[in-house]
Design an enzyme around this catalytic site. Structure first.
Site, mmCIF file in Angstrom:
data_model
loop_
_atom_site.group_PDB
_atom_site.id
_atom_site.type_symbol
_atom_site.label_atom_id
_atom_site.label_comp_id
_atom_site.label_asym_id
_atom_site.label_seq_id
_atom_site.Cartn_x
_atom_site.Cartn_y
_atom_site.Cartn_z
ATOM 1 N N SER A 140 22.271 32.409 -14.570
ATOM 2 C CA SER A 140 23.148 33.090 -13.620
ATOM 3 C C SER A 140 24.578 32.544 -13.667
ATOM 4 O O SER A 140 25.211 32.550 -14.712
ATOM 5 C CB SER A 140 22.530 32.988 -12.216
ATOM 6 O OG SER A 140 23.212 33.791 -11.296
ATOM 7 N N HIS A 168 22.536 38.172 -16.011
ATOM 8 C CA HIS A 168 22.166 39.327 -15.198
ATOM 9 C C HIS A 168 23.359 39.780 -14.357
ATOM 10 O O HIS A 168 24.310 39.008 -14.134
ATOM 11 C CB HIS A 168 20.978 38.996 -14.293
ATOM 12 C CG HIS A 168 21.276 37.930 -13.274
ATOM 13 N ND1 HIS A 168 21.969 38.180 -12.110
ATOM 14 C CD2 HIS A 168 20.967 36.608 -13.248
ATOM 15 C CE1 HIS A 168 22.093 37.076 -11.415
ATOM 16 N NE2 HIS A 168 21.488 36.100 -12.085
#
Length: 257
Positions: free
Chosen positions: A134, A157
Site C-alpha cells: 500500500s 492497489h
C-alpha cells in the site's frame, strides 16, 4: 589502658560503591536501562562509538492523524520525522538505512515520510523485508537506492476509504487526486512507467481480486519498481558505496537507531 579499633583493610583493585549505594547498584541500573530499551524500542542500548549509518525501521501499520488501537503494531509518523531531521543535521551520520516491513496505513502520513526521505541530502537505501504494501510502496522507492528481499511482496492497489462518506462525488474527486499524487511520486522516484503502475493498481482477477496486485521481489525489479533483489548485506554495501561516491570515508562501523 588504651583500646585499639580494628583497622579496615581496603582492596583498591575493587571499585568502591558511592556512599549510600549498595554494591552492584550501577550494574542493576544498567540492567534496568537495557530492559527498558528492549521493551520500548525492541533493541539493546546503542553502541558507544559514533556510527556513520543511521538505521530507521518502519514496521506494522503507519499511524497518521488517527490513533490506532493499542493491540495494533504501528509506526507513528511523528516519531519518524524527527529521526530523519536528526540524521540530516548530524555531522557524524553519513548515510541512512530504512528497513520496511509494513502493511501500509495513513496515506498522507506515508507520503510525508516518503517526501522526507526523498529530500534528505545524504545517501539513503531502503530494504523491503516481508512486505512493503500500500502506502509503503512510495516509502520504498523514495530512497537513493531501493532493495527488496526475494520473498518479500508489495501490494499495489487503489486508495480506499472506510467509514462514513458525505458527498460521494466530492469524496471520489478527492480520492482520485490523492491517488494521482501517489502515482506521480512512485513513477518519478523509480523506473516503472505510469501505464505499468496503473495497470498493476487496477488489475483484477488475481488471488486478491479487486484489491490490486501483489508483486514479488523479482517482479518488482523486473517492473522497475525496485532497483535490486537483496538483503541487509547488499544494502550496507550499496550504502557504503554511495557514501564513498559522495566523498565521505565509508566504514562498516556500527548501526544506530
Amino acid at each position: 589502658m588504651e583500646s585499639f579499633e580494628p583497622v579496615k583493610i581496603t582492596n583498591f583493585n575493587e571499585e568502591q560503591a558511592p556512599a549510600g549505594e549498595e554494591p552492584g547498584h550501577e550494574q542493576t541500573q544498567q540492567a534496568a536501562g537495557t530492559v527498558g530499551m528492549v521493551k520500548e524500542f525492541g533493541q539493546t542500548a546503542a553502541p558507544v562509538v559514533e556510527p556513520e549509518i543511521f538505521c530507521i525501521t518502519i514496521i506494522g501499520q503507519i499511524e497518521g492523524h488517527i490513533v490506532m488501537p493499542p493491540h495494533n503494531k504501528t509506526t507513528k509518523y511523528e516519531h519518524i520525522i524527527p529521526q530523519l531531521v536528526a540524521a540530516e543535521q548530524s555531522k557524524t551520520v553519513k548515510g541512512v538505512l530504512i528497513i520496511l516491513n509494513t502493511v501500509g496505513g495513513d496515506v498522507e502520513a506515508g507520503l510525508a515520510i516518503a517526501e522526507m526521505i526523498a529530500s534528505l541530502s545524504k545517501p539513503t537505501v531502503t530494504v523491503v523485508v516481508g512486505g512493503g504494501h500500500s502506502i509503503g510502496v512510495p516509502i520504498a522507492v523514495s530512497s537513493s537506492y531501493s532493495i527488496i528481499a526475494e520473498s518479500a511482496t508489495m501490494t499495489i492497489h487503489p486508495i480506499r476509504m472506510s467509514g462514513l462518506v458525505i458527498g460521494v462525488p466530492q469524496t471520489f474527486e478527492y480520492m482520485e487526486k490523492m491517488q494521482e499524487r501517489v502515482v506521480r511520486f512512485v513513477t518519478s522516484h523509480s523506473r516503472i512507467s505510469v501505464d505499468c503502475f496503473k495497470d498493476l493498481m487496477f488489475k483484477t482477477g488475481e488471488l486478491n481480486r479487486d484489491i490490486g496486485t501483489a508483486v514479488g521481489g523479482n517482479d518488482a525489479v523486473k517492473f522497475g519498481l525496485m532497483d535490486e533483489v537483496g538483503g541487509i548485506g547488499t544494502a550496507m554495501a550499496k550504502l557504503n558505496e554511495l557514501i564513498a561516491l559522495r566523498g565521505a570515508p565509508a566504514e562498516t562501523g556500527g548501526l544506530t537507531q
